[in-house]
Design a protein around this motif. Structure first.
Motif: not given
Length: 146
Positions: A113-126
């Protein structure tokens, strides 16, 4: 938010909790990416068949991948879950993203399982999808070289 952007490494990031992938509900925002084993229940963005290695070998390989990535810093470990978390900072704006890896026996091999997520903002542009894809490619290369 300013504190997160001015911090370095894992500093300023909220204290982590282990991620329970069996009950994880993905956010509706497009700033995450989750890779799951093809045999695992639940939703994910990407899926991969289990790897023909032991969980210990898989965990060592993903740790080595993380150590080779720029601007990636250890955040937390949950040994009973075989889960490790890192903070990956973006090059230009220093945005902190959280990367979580967990390995577990799956069939005749080991699931990742590999999960990457932003802490800031709505979109991360991929950015998170690109990160998961890059980490997966590096992981597969390390597994092949063993």
């Amino acid at each position: 938010m300013i504190r997160l952007l001015l911090s370095r490494g894992a500093q300023g990031v909220p204290a982590p909790e282990p991620v329970d992938f069996a009950t994880l509900v993905l956010p509706t925002s497009p700033n995450t990416c989750l890779l799951t084993p093809a045999t695992a229940p639940g939703a994910g963005h990407l899926h991969r068949d289990p790897f023909p290695v032991s969980p210990e070998e898989a965990l060592a390989a993903i740790r080595a991948v993380a150590a080779s990535m720029p601007r990636t810093f250890p955040l937390a470990e949950f040994p009973a879950r075989r889960q490790v978390q890192w903070v990956a900072r973006t090059r230009l704006m220093n945005y902190p993203d959280i990367v979580v890896a967990e390995v577990a026996p799956a069939g005749a091999g080991t699931g990742l399982w590999l999960y990457s997520r932003s802490l800031i903002g709505w979109s991360d542009l991929g950015a998170n999808r690109a990160r998961v894809t890059a980490w997966l490619a590096a992981f597969e290369e390390r597994i092949r070289r063993r």
